[in-house]
Design an enzyme around this catalytic site. Structure first.
Site, PDB file in Angstrom:
ATOM      1  N   ARG A  15       5.260  -0.855   6.520  1.00  0.00           N
ATOM      2  CA  ARG A  15       4.669   0.487   6.601  1.00  0.00           C
ATOM      3  C   ARG A  15       4.089   0.816   7.973  1.00  0.00           C
ATOM      4  NH1 ARG A  15       1.039   0.013   1.424  1.00  0.00           N
ATOM      5  NH2 ARG A  15       1.610  -2.178   1.684  1.00  0.00           N
ATOM      6  N   GLN A  73       7.226 -19.563   7.556  1.00  0.00           N
ATOM      7  CA  GLN A  73       7.716 -19.220   6.221  1.00  0.00           C
ATOM      8  C   GLN A  73       9.018 -18.450   6.455  1.00  0.00           C
ATOM      9  OE1 GLN A  73       5.675 -16.123   4.057  1.00  0.00           O
ATOM     10  NE2 GLN A  73       6.370 -16.892   2.071  1.00  0.00           N
ATOM     11  N   ARG A 438      -3.517  11.979  69.617  1.00  0.00           N
ATOM     12  CA  ARG A 438      -3.346  13.338  69.130  1.00  0.00           C
ATOM     13  C   ARG A 438      -2.574  14.062  70.228  1.00  0.00           C
ATOM     14  NH1 ARG A 438      -8.958  16.176  68.697  1.00  0.00           N
ATOM     15  NH2 ARG A 438      -9.369  14.918  66.863  1.00  0.00           N
TER      16      ARG A 438
HETATM   17  C1  UD1 Z   1      -2.086  -9.168  -2.426  1.00  0.00           C
HETATM   18  C2  UD1 Z   1      -2.554  -9.764  -3.728  1.00  0.00           C
HETATM   19  C3  UD1 Z   1      -3.353  -8.731  -4.494  1.00  0.00           C
HETATM   20  C4  UD1 Z   1      -4.513  -8.249  -3.664  1.00  0.00           C
HETATM   21  C5  UD1 Z   1      -4.029  -7.735  -2.320  1.00  0.00           C
HETATM   22  C6  UD1 Z   1      -5.205  -7.471  -1.421  1.00  0.00           C
HETATM   23  C7  UD1 Z   1      -0.816 -11.348  -4.376  1.00  0.00           C
HETATM   24  C8  UD1 Z   1       0.350 -11.572  -5.250  1.00  0.00           C
HETATM   25  N1  UD1 Z   1      -1.393 -10.144  -4.497  1.00  0.00           N
HETATM   26  O1  UD1 Z   1      -1.205  -8.111  -2.723  1.00  0.00           O
HETATM   27  O2  UD1 Z   1      -3.836  -9.291  -5.708  1.00  0.00           O
HETATM   28  O3  UD1 Z   1      -5.204  -7.220  -4.365  1.00  0.00           O
HETATM   29  O4  UD1 Z   1      -3.218  -8.718  -1.667  1.00  0.00           O
HETATM   30  O5  UD1 Z   1      -4.780  -6.884  -0.249  1.00  0.00           O
HETATM   31  O6  UD1 Z   1      -1.209 -12.221  -3.651  1.00  0.00           O
HETATM   32  N2  UD1 Z   1       2.258 -12.717   3.083  1.00  0.00           N
HETATM   33  C9  UD1 Z   1       2.935 -13.785   3.635  1.00  0.00           C
HETATM   34  N3  UD1 Z   1       4.120 -14.173   3.073  1.00  0.00           N
HETATM   35  C10 UD1 Z   1       4.652 -13.557   2.000  1.00  0.00           C
HETATM   36  C11 UD1 Z   1       3.946 -12.462   1.441  1.00  0.00           C
HETATM   37  C12 UD1 Z   1       2.757 -12.068   1.993  1.00  0.00           C
HETATM   38  O7  UD1 Z   1       2.487 -14.373   4.611  1.00  0.00           O
HETATM   39  O8  UD1 Z   1       5.713 -13.990   1.537  1.00  0.00           O
HETATM   40  C13 UD1 Z   1       0.984 -12.309   3.672  1.00  0.00           C
HETATM   41  C14 UD1 Z   1       0.993 -10.910   4.264  1.00  0.00           C
HETATM   42  O9  UD1 Z   1       1.272 -10.965   5.661  1.00  0.00           O
HETATM   43  C15 UD1 Z   1      -0.445 -10.448   4.027  1.00  0.00           C
HETATM   44  C16 UD1 Z   1      -0.863 -11.198   2.774  1.00  0.00           C
HETATM   45  O10 UD1 Z   1       0.016 -12.280   2.662  1.00  0.00           O
HETATM   46  O11 UD1 Z   1      -1.302 -10.842   5.080  1.00  0.00           O
HETATM   47  C17 UD1 Z   1      -0.808 -10.321   1.523  1.00  0.00           C
HETATM   48  O12 UD1 Z   1       0.507  -9.905   1.296  1.00  0.00           O
HETATM   49  P1  UD1 Z   1       0.852  -8.471   0.724  1.00  0.00           P
HETATM   50  O13 UD1 Z   1       2.311  -8.365   0.561  1.00  0.00           O
HETATM   51  O14 UD1 Z   1       0.151  -7.423   1.498  1.00  0.00           O
HETATM   52  O15 UD1 Z   1       0.197  -8.566  -0.723  1.00  0.00           O
HETATM   53  P2  UD1 Z   1      -0.254  -7.370  -1.631  1.00  0.00           P
HETATM   54  O16 UD1 Z   1       0.925  -6.863  -2.375  1.00  0.00           O
HETATM   55  O17 UD1 Z   1      -1.055  -6.412  -0.874  1.00  0.00           O
HETATM   56 MG    MG Z   2      -1.321  -5.939   1.258  1.00  0.00          MG
END
Ligand code: UD1
Ligand code: MG
Length: 454
Positions: A15, A73, A438
């Site tokens: 986003r 990752q 000059r």
């Molecule tokens: C997550 C939480 C949710 C919480 C919210 C708060 C989970 C399943 N859900 O959701 O309960 O309310 O954060 O903001 O954990 N990331 C990785 N690798 C991945 C996926 C994510 O490093 O494979 C990192 C992202 O960079 C980020 C964080 O983990 O810093 C959270 O990931 P994001 O996808 O934003 O989770 P949310 O759906 O917001």
């Molecule tokens: Mg998030």
């Protein structure tokens, strides 16, 4: 028992619509993840792991020599999967603290509170209550108020969506337990991801105590997903800094137009007008006045200096009582000694200007040493570059340079010399004498202006 901190920073940040990884976008001049790193670095004896993925090399390259372990990752399969990438390196007797790289304002005390609850075989989760919990995982509690799990928005029932207590994502647990719970995760959910949050229900099923720790303010746990949230958090952060400085005795004309992107030191009765941007390390002495629309970067300004509107000053030292601007540009490695005046449309680079000297209008001074009580006339240019190399100009004390003079470096103007206006000086000018170059003035009497042909 040691502490290992896993910083999740592998998310794509779709986003943001950016080619820059989300965690490298700056807040107050520092990448989001650097705010987090600086905070967790203050935790005693913590070993840091940063889980990176998308555009990850850029993230690693942004922190050369930083004392963290980088964990790749390769595919973003969810927060549980992200944590599992770091686990093989962490001993069972450590406490693990999971933090997000895109939540820049998390407080050190909050993190301490969170992990100190998890040092004795227990789990702790940082929660907050929001008026609009949309998008967050909701905290599930039983009738006795005990936390039993977290349900993600996309998996939640209508009634669960009504819960306003949300998961911030920050949690702490003993490494041995976390390893077992993460190993048991599956991805049978609405997003097909390995949710870290599912370990909470696993812990609850085992009868493990789960502490809900509440965050002090919503800003502390505010994650950045898009540039609207980034700008909102920037304004909040700047407002806090402005309030701190106003309470310390600095007048800030409009705290909503104050931008400190780095560190500032300020003496007493400093006044900062609107739209001033302070970057890097800026030191301001007592009674310094900074006019509107000015940029100060890595600059030290001593007592009683006035910087008028629209100046850009970078890597410079300005001694007391000097007056700069409006519209002056002071470039790196410049020192203005006390009581100097630098005026409009003057550019100074890599130069030393002696006490009481004045360069008031329309000049370029580069690679130059100027003595004390020198007057540089309007339109003076030091010709410091021959197209291949740079050369120095040296000007002694009490020199007067007439307007529209070019000083072709290397060249020296000795003490007390006067240079006639309009001169091009290519050889040293002796002390105490008038030097000028000059062409002689002439008049053609009776000369007629051309007239337009009919
Ligand atoms: C997550 C939480 C949710 C919480 C919210 C708060 C989970 C399943 N859900 O959701 O309960 O309310 O954060 O903001 O954990 N990331 C990785 N690798 C991945 C996926 C994510 O490093 O494979 C990192 C992202 O960079 C980020 C964080 O983990 O810093 C959270 O990931 P994001 O996808 O934003 O989770 P949310 O759906 O917001
Ligand atoms: Mg998030």
């Amino acid at each position: 028992m040691g502490l290992s901190v896993i910083i999740l920073a592998a998310g794509q940040g779709t986003r943001m619509r950016s080619s820059l990884p989300k965690v490298l976008h700056p807040l107050a001049g520092r990448p989001l993840v650097q705010h987090v790193l600086d905070t967790v670095n203050r935790l005693d004896d913590a070993t840091l792991y940063v889980v990176y993925g998308h555009g990850g090399e850029k993230v690693r390259e942004a922190f050369p020599g930083y004392g963290v372990n980088w964990v790749l990752q390769p595919e973003q399969l969810g927060t549980g999967h992200a944590v599992s990438q770091a686990l093989p390196q962490i001993p069972d007797d450590h406490t693990i603290l999971v933090v997000y790289g895109d939540v820049p304002l998390i407080g050190c005390e909050t993190l301490q509170g969170l992990y100190s609850c998890a040092t004795h075989g227990e789990l702790s989760v940082l929660t907050t209550t929001l008026d609009d919990p949309h998008g967050y995982g909701r905290i599930l509690r039983d009738s006795g108020g005990r936390i039993t799990g977290v349900i993600e928005e996309k998996d939640a029932s209508q009634s669960q969506r009504g819960i306003r207590e949300v998961n911030t994502g920050f949690m702490a647990a003993p490494a041995g337990l976390l390893r077992r719970w993460v190993g048991a995760l599956d991805n049978s959910n609405a997003q097909g991801e390995y949710y870290l949050t599912d370990i909470i229900a696993l812990a609850a099923d085992e009868g493990v105590t789960i502490h809900g720790v509440t965050a002090e303010s919503a800003y502390e746990v505010q994650g950045i997903n898009d540039r609207v949230q980034l700008a909102a958090l920037e304004r909040y952060f700047q407002r806090k800094q402005a309030e701190y400085w106003m309470r310390s005795g600095v007048t800030i004309a409009d705290p909503d137009r104050f931008d400190l992107r780095g560190e500032m030191n300020a003496g007493q009765d400093v006044a900062i007008d609107v739209n001033v941007v302070l970057e890097g390390h800026v030191r301001l002495g007592d009674r310094v006045i900074i006019g509107p629309n000015t940029v100060l970067r890595n600059t030290t300004i001593a007592d009683d200096v006035i910087v008028l509107a629209n100046c850009v000053i970078e890597d410079a030292i300005i001694d007391s009582g000097s007056r700069i601007g409006p519209f002056s540009r002071i470039r790196p490695d410049t020192r203005l000694h006390s009581n100097t005046h630098v005026g409009n449309f003057v550019e100074i680079k890599k130069s030393d200007v002696g006490r009481g000297s004045k360069i008031n209008h329309l000049s370029y001074i580069g690679d130059t040493s100027i003595g004390q009580n020198v007057n540089i006339g309007a339109g003076t240019i030091t010709c410091n570059y021959d197209g291949a190399n740079k050369y120095r100009t040296t000007i002694g004390n009490d020199v007067f340079i007439g307007s529209d003079t070019q000083l072709v470096a290397p060249v020296e103007v000795h003490d007390g010399a006067t240079i006639g206006a309009g001169s091009t000086i290519t050889r040293d000018a002796p002390a105490g004498e008038l030097t000028l170059s000059r062409s002689a003035q002439m008049t053609r009497t009776g000369w007629k202006r051309p007239v337009k042909k009919t």
